[in-house]
Motif scaffolding. Structure first.
Motif, PDB file in Angstrom:
ATOM      1  N   VAL A   1      17.337   6.465   2.232  1.00  0.00           N
ATOM      2  CA  VAL A   1      17.984   6.533   3.544  1.00  0.00           C
ATOM      3  C   VAL A   1      17.052   7.160   4.574  1.00  0.00           C
TER       4      VAL A   1
ATOM      5  N   VAL B   1      24.998   7.401   4.592  1.00  0.00           N
ATOM      6  CA  VAL B   1      23.996   7.804   5.589  1.00  0.00           C
ATOM      7  C   VAL B   1      24.436   9.099   6.257  1.00  0.00           C
TER       8      VAL B   1
ATOM      9  N   THR C   1      14.211   4.788   5.460  1.00  0.00           N
ATOM     10  CA  THR C   1      14.725   3.690   6.284  1.00  0.00           C
ATOM     11  C   THR C   1      14.956   4.173   7.712  1.00  0.00           C
ATOM     12  N   ALA C   2      15.537   5.360   7.850  1.00  0.00           N
ATOM     13  CA  ALA C   2      15.797   5.919   9.173  1.00  0.00           C
ATOM     14  C   ALA C   2      14.503   6.127   9.944  1.00  0.00           C
TER      15      ALA C   2
ATOM     16  N   TYR D   1      15.561   5.897  13.718  1.00  0.00           N
ATOM     17  CA  TYR D   1      16.907   6.448  13.891  1.00  0.00           C
ATOM     18  C   TYR D   1      16.897   7.961  13.747  1.00  0.00           C
TER      19      TYR D   1
ATOM     20  N   GLU E   1      20.185  -1.654   6.241  1.00  0.00           N
ATOM     21  CA  GLU E   1      18.808  -1.788   5.750  1.00  0.00           C
ATOM     22  C   GLU E   1      18.594  -1.046   4.433  1.00  0.00           C
TER      23      GLU E   1
ATOM     24  N   LEU F   1      13.093   2.747  11.107  1.00  0.00           N
ATOM     25  CA  LEU F   1      13.859   2.155  12.204  1.00  0.00           C
ATOM     26  C   LEU F   1      13.890   3.032  13.455  1.00  0.00           C
TER      27      LEU F   1
ATOM     28  N   ASP G   1      22.911   0.296  11.358  1.00  0.00           N
ATOM     29  CA  ASP G   1      21.654  -0.398  11.072  1.00  0.00           C
ATOM     30  C   ASP G   1      20.947   0.228   9.869  1.00  0.00           C
ATOM     31  N   VAL G   2      20.945   1.561   9.829  1.00  0.00           N
ATOM     32  CA  VAL G   2      20.303   2.266   8.726  1.00  0.00           C
ATOM     33  C   VAL G   2      21.023   1.965   7.417  1.00  0.00           C
TER      34      VAL G   2
ATOM     35  N   THR H   1      18.683   1.858  17.680  1.00  0.00           N
ATOM     36  CA  THR H   1      19.123   1.847  16.291  1.00  0.00           C
ATOM     37  C   THR H   1      20.287   2.816  16.090  1.00  0.00           C
TER      38      THR H   1
END
Length: 342
Positions: free
Chosen positions: A36, A18, A39-40, A45, A10, A43, A6-7, A2
């Protein structure tokens, strides 16, 4: 793997948002920041630590993951790493895996979540899959042991020359039956010490039959078990080489429990020279590594990586230290002697 794009996709924000969320360079509204971050996390990240460091946004914290804090080798290494890192303005977060791959993976995950700037690790195994993606997330220095498929600088001591010198020394004393208690062959140190010992012994015309080769896990109990198995053989070896100090401790206790004497009944040598070896009677012949230099070099290499400098692997030489635990082989086997003393 990731990445930041990508972050952003999404979370429904820009890449710049980000970046600002994690860098803190400019304010981001709390709802956006929370979205954020969540989401990170979902995923998997993590901001690249090297990039953060080059921007001056690092945490000034380094991770150090070692297999056994009770091993004097790693205790000394850890202190050297800490001192050198402190001099460069970094603090250390320590993980002790206990030679456990699962525990190692958990430590790595935890350290990455804590946003360490870089990592020094002595892997449990050379073939652990979770190490391969590590260098994509954080600058890494491999200490003492290498890892397959991990493209990272290594700092370690090459013990092959010293192990060969030990075999030649034992041969010069008249030994013909040599035994070895090895560490795991899944580690470069365990495999290197065993293969070198056996290869040089055979080149000298000395016998190292399969029953004289025992494999432990670098822990004290495995050294005791391996020595017990060797002492139960019908024909005892005349000399035993143990490939680290923790296993050597267990092996020495087992020899003493059998009522045998070193070197009268059995010559003995160990890889790793620890402070108490020269206090024993007799003092133990050992292969010494430049432990403080290893730790200091590892920390220095990592801080150079974080500064954007190119770093090459560093290999030190180990040194054979001859003491009183090796002598000419007995005219009668240690097994016969132990029976008479029983």
């Amino acid at each position: 793997m990731t990445n930041i794009k990508d972050v952003a996709r999404e979370a429904g924000v820009s890449v710049a948002t980000v970046s600002r969320t994690f860098s803190g360079s400019t304010p981001v509204s709390e709802p956006v920041r929370e979205r954020v971050i969540q989401t990170a996390r979902r995923l998997g990240y993590r901001p690249n630590a090297l990039a953060r460091s080059l921007r001056g946004e690092g945490t000034k914290t380094l991770g150090l993951v070692i297999p056994n804090i009770l091993n004097p080798f790693f205790t000394t290494v850890a202190r050297a790493v800490e001192n050198a890192a402190w001099d460069e303005g970094y603090s250390i977060m320590l993980g002790n895996t206990g030679e456990d791959v699962v525990k190692e993976a958990r430590y790595l995950e935890d350290l990455l979540q804590r946003q360490i700037d870089g990592l020094i690790i002595s892997p449990v195994r050379s073939d652990s899959g979770h190490l391969r993606s590590l260098v994509e997330e954080v600058p890494v220095i491999l200490l003492d042991r290498t890892a397959q498929g991990v493209e990272a600088p290594v700092v370690r001591a090459d013990g092959r020359r010293a192990v060969g010198e030990l075999v030649e020394y034992l041969a010069s004393l008249g030994h013909e039956r040599l035994a070895v208690i090895s560490g795991p062959r899944a580690t470069v140190s365990g495999d290197e010490r065993l293969s070198t010992f056996v290869e040089v012994a055979r080149r000298k015309g000395l016998s190292v039959p399969p029953e004289y080769v025992r494999v432990g896990d670098f822990q004290r109990e495995s050294g005791a078990r391996a020595m017990r198995e060797l002492l139960d053989l019908d024909e005892l070896p005349s000399a035993v080489f143990v490939s680290n100090n923790r296993m050597a401790f267990g092996a020495l206790r087992e020899i003493r429990a059998r009522g045998l004497s070193i070197p009268e009944d059995l010559s003995f040598a160990s890889f790793d020279d620890v402070g108490w070896f020269d206090l024993l009677d007799p003092p133990v012949t050992a292969i010494a590594q430049p432990v403080v230099q290893l730790g200091t070099a590892a920390a220095g290499m990592l801080t150079k990586l974080l500064a954007g400098e190119r770093v090459e692997s560093v290999i030190f030489d180990a040194e054979l230290v001859v003491r009183g635990s090796c002598a000419a082989p007995p005219k009668r086997s240690g097994r016969d002697r132990s029976r008479e003393s029983a």
